[in-house]
Design a protein around this motif. Structure first.
Motif, PDB file in Angstrom:
ATOM      1  N   TYR A  86       0.829  -1.211   0.000  1.00 41.33           N
ATOM      2  CA  TYR A  86       0.000   0.000   0.000  1.00 41.33           C
ATOM      3  C   TYR A  86       0.862   1.259   0.000  1.00 41.33           C
ATOM      4  CZ  TYR A  86      -4.180  -2.705   1.299  1.00 41.33           C
ATOM      5  OH  TYR A  86      -5.237  -3.575   1.320  1.00 41.33           O
ATOM      6  N   GLN A  89      -1.128   6.668   2.078  1.00 44.88           N
ATOM      7  CA  GLN A  89      -2.452   7.280   2.153  1.00 44.88           C
ATOM      8  C   GLN A  89      -3.576   6.282   1.881  1.00 44.88           C
ATOM      9  OE1 GLN A  89      -0.068   8.065  -0.013  1.00 44.88           O
ATOM     10  NE2 GLN A  89      -0.852   8.495  -2.067  1.00 44.88           N
ATOM     11  N   ASP A  90      -3.228   5.135   1.311  1.00 45.55           N
ATOM     12  CA  ASP A  90      -4.239   4.123   0.979  1.00 45.55           C
ATOM     13  C   ASP A  90      -4.302   2.980   1.987  1.00 45.55           C
ATOM     14  OD1 ASP A  90      -4.783   5.544  -1.359  1.00 45.55           O
ATOM     15  OD2 ASP A  90      -3.255   4.454  -2.501  1.00 45.55           O
ATOM     16  N   TRP A 120       0.401  12.391   0.347  1.00 44.49           N
ATOM     17  CA  TRP A 120       0.218  11.902   1.720  1.00 44.49           C
ATOM     18  C   TRP A 120       0.562  12.932   2.797  1.00 44.49           C
ATOM     19  CZ3 TRP A 120       4.164  11.221   5.446  1.00 44.49           C
ATOM     20  CH2 TRP A 120       5.467  11.470   4.985  1.00 44.49           C
ATOM     21  N   ASN A 136       6.186   6.159   0.644  1.00 46.39           N
ATOM     22  CA  ASN A 136       5.857   5.914  -0.766  1.00 46.39           C
ATOM     23  C   ASN A 136       7.067   5.798  -1.683  1.00 46.39           C
ATOM     24  OD1 ASN A 136       3.236   6.054   0.152  1.00 46.39           O
ATOM     25  ND2 ASN A 136       2.793   8.040  -0.770  1.00 46.39           N
TER      26      ASN A 136
END
Length: 707
Positions: A86, A89-90, A120, A136
């Motif tokens: 992921y 933010q997800d 994010w 990320n």
């Protein structure tokens, strides 16, 4: 092209480049992950997996690993891995990890208030109690599978058995829920000062193990043995008390709770009994994090009192299968000690307790044996707001330190419920242990769930940050100010005292009150209360509207300066000296006369209608009525008045001392309807300019027509 857009494009380009690397190569490229990199490389199986499979890693940086005292091996790193890649933010609110038994981690997202540059940054994201500080970073495995790297600021510690042969224990203990945790606490190192066997014994005796195996995401608070062994009768820990230690449906890690005003319903929330739970970080900037949990019982039954119980978290953030557990130093909901013990055992009150212990043994003993006391205890942070040298000088004087301490104590139980019941009383006040000194209270009902209660003592106003901590012989309210030692300017006093908010709002027009911030100046202000302004609104609605609409600053200034003496800070004692023709030491006052900022002030005793030798309506007379039992006598009482043109205002709170002056609160505004006009010299500056411009063009236009 904006700088933020260029930065975002650069980050996206970088992300595209690194996706050609696998997760192992990505980790190796991060200097701040050198310790993690070494641990992973020492385990061939883990290294191989991170090169070939789909993974999301949320890894602690070197600073976090260096601070971690536990075993640093590949087992620990496995708790920082999930096979679902992921972006931060997800992330869902929980993730299974790669550790044996696949124990969960919990994800909390808190708005950061920052712009989102790469998707994010608008969030503070926590995995258990570790904060994501870099996110990320994408990679791709040797088999073409997606991988993501995030960096966190703390090691995420799993709850696994220690020193136990895994083959010899039930697999359910590899990923324990709260029930398994309290059944076998020694498996997880919960022994010695962290032993919880006494509480587990009560849970077992009441057959309430089902409370601790509820599914879902929950928060459990478990008292350690030392907090229970000091109690008189462990049977007071009944079913409702045990329910009061559980917050169902919420996972509350210490760092994810940002506002101590956020309250959560406990399991002890029924028709007859209602108990809220909240958490608070009481650490100062230079100390290690220190968290407290509060239970607030707002509806009670025969066996459980209303009030607040406060407990310190001695070991927090223990992740379990059905949420998180925190060990606390005493049970919630219970009244099990005296007021002095609350001060002694509450770390955020240590400075106030030390003052009592070191300077007033009699008061210390009284707080143990007294049957009914209420203490308004300033927190350690409150002490940091006062002048250190001034406090040291007070401590050197036995009488002064005694009066300072006794100012914070009321000789009966006083809860916020009573204060709210009495809120309609004008000038709500309660006597302290200092004869002749009262505490004054105000309640702001803007937040109907939890009204804000302020207390004022000797001119210093504090807010009750934690109210109604109930003891066997009274109550403790934690306050954010040390009463009796001024630390605020006159400006700050007006800005923070809720009963003076109308005057403060009015004084902001055209920055009139900016001068009141100056610590090198001295002021005496007679400040009308909100009720006094409400009376003006009722009796002079047009004048009130003009003053508060913001377009009549000139008139506002005239009225406020009628209430102010500049360059001097006069206490009530000073004013009394002036009324009896006595000389105020060092102030060079002649007879009764003192200039206000606007007009004059005359000080006299037992005079009610004299306005001096001037007919100027700005002349003001301060009248001190010597009243006792309703009759005029030669004896002093606590009733004092100002009188301006027949407007007689009572001084309801004298001597609110500030670092740059003195405030006296009065119950009427010294003004008349004619104070607010739009004619003659009373025209505001802005309106005057507009009128001048209009007149110029009118005259010019008339002359043009004439010619």
């Amino acid at each position: 092209m904006t700088r933020k857009l260029l930065l975002a494009m650069g980050l996206l380009l970088y992300a595209a480049l690194v996706e050609s690397a696998d997760l192992m190569e990505l980790i190796a490229s991060k200097p701040e992950l050198s310790q993690v990199d070494n641990i992973i490389k020492s385990d061939e199986v883990l290294s191989s997996l991170l090169k070939s499979k789909s993974y999301m890693a949320f890894l602690p940086n070197d600073k976090a690993l260096s601070a971690y005292q536990g075993v640093k091996d590949s087992t620990l790193i496995s708790y920082h891995l999930s096979n679902l890649p992921y972006l931060v933010q997800d992330m869902p609110d929980e993730l299974n990890t790669d550790l044996v038994g696949n124990p969960r981690v919990y994800v909390s997202k808190v708005p950061s208030g920052q712009p989102s540059i790469t998707g994010w940054e608008h969030l503070h994201v926590y995995i258990n109690d570790a904060k994501v500080i870099d996110a990320n970073h994408r990679a791709i495995s040797s088999r073409g599978m997606k991988q993501v790297l995030h960096i966190v600021d703390r090691v995420i510690t799993p709850t696994v058995p220690r020193g136990v042969d895994f083959s010899q224990i039930d697999l359910m203990y590899l990923n324990p829920d709260a029930q398994k945790l309290i059944e076998k606490p020694r498996y997880y190192g919960l022994e010695g000062p962290l032993s919880i066997s006494e509480f587990e014994g009560r849970v077992n005796a009441l057959n309430l193990h089902d409370v601790y195996n509820i599914t879902g995401k929950n928060t459990f608070f478990i008292p350690v043995d030392t907090g229970i062994n000091t109690m008189q009768g462990k049977t007071v820990i009944d079913k409702q008390v045990i329910h009061g230690h559980v917050v169902p449906g919420k996972v509350l890690f210490t760092r994810t709770v940002k506002d101590s005003r956020d309250e959560y319903e406990s399991l002890a929330f029924t028709d007859n009994l209602k108990v809220f739970i909240s958490m608070e970080n009481v650490s100062s900037s230079d100390n290690e994090d220190q968290y407290y949990v509060k239970s607030r019982t707002i509806a009670s039954d025969v066996a459980h009192m209303k009030g607040t119980a406060l407990a310190r978290i001695v070991k927090g953030n223990i992740p379990i299968k059905n949420g998180v557990a925190h060990l606390i130093d005493r049970p919630l909901m219970l009244v099990a000690t005296n007021v002095l013990a609350i001060l002694q055992r509450t770390a955020q009150l240590s400075m106030f307790y030390d003052l009592i212990k070191n300077h007033n043994a009699d008061l210390k003993n009284m707080m143990i044996v007294a049957k009914s006391l209420t203490v308004f205890a300033p927190s350690n942070e409150a002490f940091k707001k006062v002048n250190k040298r001034q406090l040291e000088q007070i401590q050197m004087n036995t009488e002064k330190i005694s009066r300072l301490l006794r100012l914070h104590i009321v000789e009966r139980i006083l809860t916020t419920d009573e204060l709210m019941d009495r809120n309609r009383e004008p000038n709500l006040q309660v006597p302290t242990l200092n004869k002749g000194q009262n505490l004054y209270f105000a309640i702001n009902f803007m937040d109907t769930e939890s009204p804000v209660v302020t207390v004022e003592g000797a001119g210093v106003t504090g807010t009750l940050t934690t109210a109604n901590v109930i003891a066997r012989n009274g109550a403790v309210h934690i306050v954010d100010r040390l009463l009796g030692i001024p630390s605020q300017t006159v400006y700050e006093k007006l800005a923070t005292d809720p009963i003076l908010s109308a005057t403060f709002n009015l004084s902001q027009q055209e920055g009139w009150n900016e001068k009141l911030k100056n610590r090198d100046e001295r002021f005496t202000l007679f400040v009308p209360t909100n009720d006094a302004w409400a009376d003006i609104r009722r009796t002079m609605p047009s004048a009130y509207k003009k003053l508060f609409m913001g377009l009549f600053a000139y008139h506002v200034r005239n009225i406020l300066e009628r209430h102010m003496i500049a360059n001097s800070a006069f206490t009530l004692e000073d004013l009394l000296s002036l009324t009896t023709n006595a000389t105020v030491s060092g102030k060079n006052i002649q007879q009764h006369r003192l200039n206000m900022t606007r007009g004059k002030v005359y000080f006299q005793a037992r005079v009610t209608q004299s306005f001096g030798d001037s007919a100027d309506e700005n002349d003001t007379l301060i009248v001190v009525d010597m009243v006792k039992d309703g009759n005029t006598t030669g004896q002093t009482s606590s009733e004092y008045y100002t009188d301006w043109n027949g407007v007689r205002a009572k001084v309801i709170r004298p001597d609110l001392k500030c670092v740059n002056g003195v405030v006296h609160v009065i119950d009427k505004v010294m003004m008349m309807n004619r104070d607010v006009t739009v004619s003659g010299s009373a025209v505001p500056a802005a309106s005057g300019l507009a009128s001048l411009v209009a007149t110029f063009f009118t005259v010019a236009f008339a002359r043009a027509l004439h010619h």
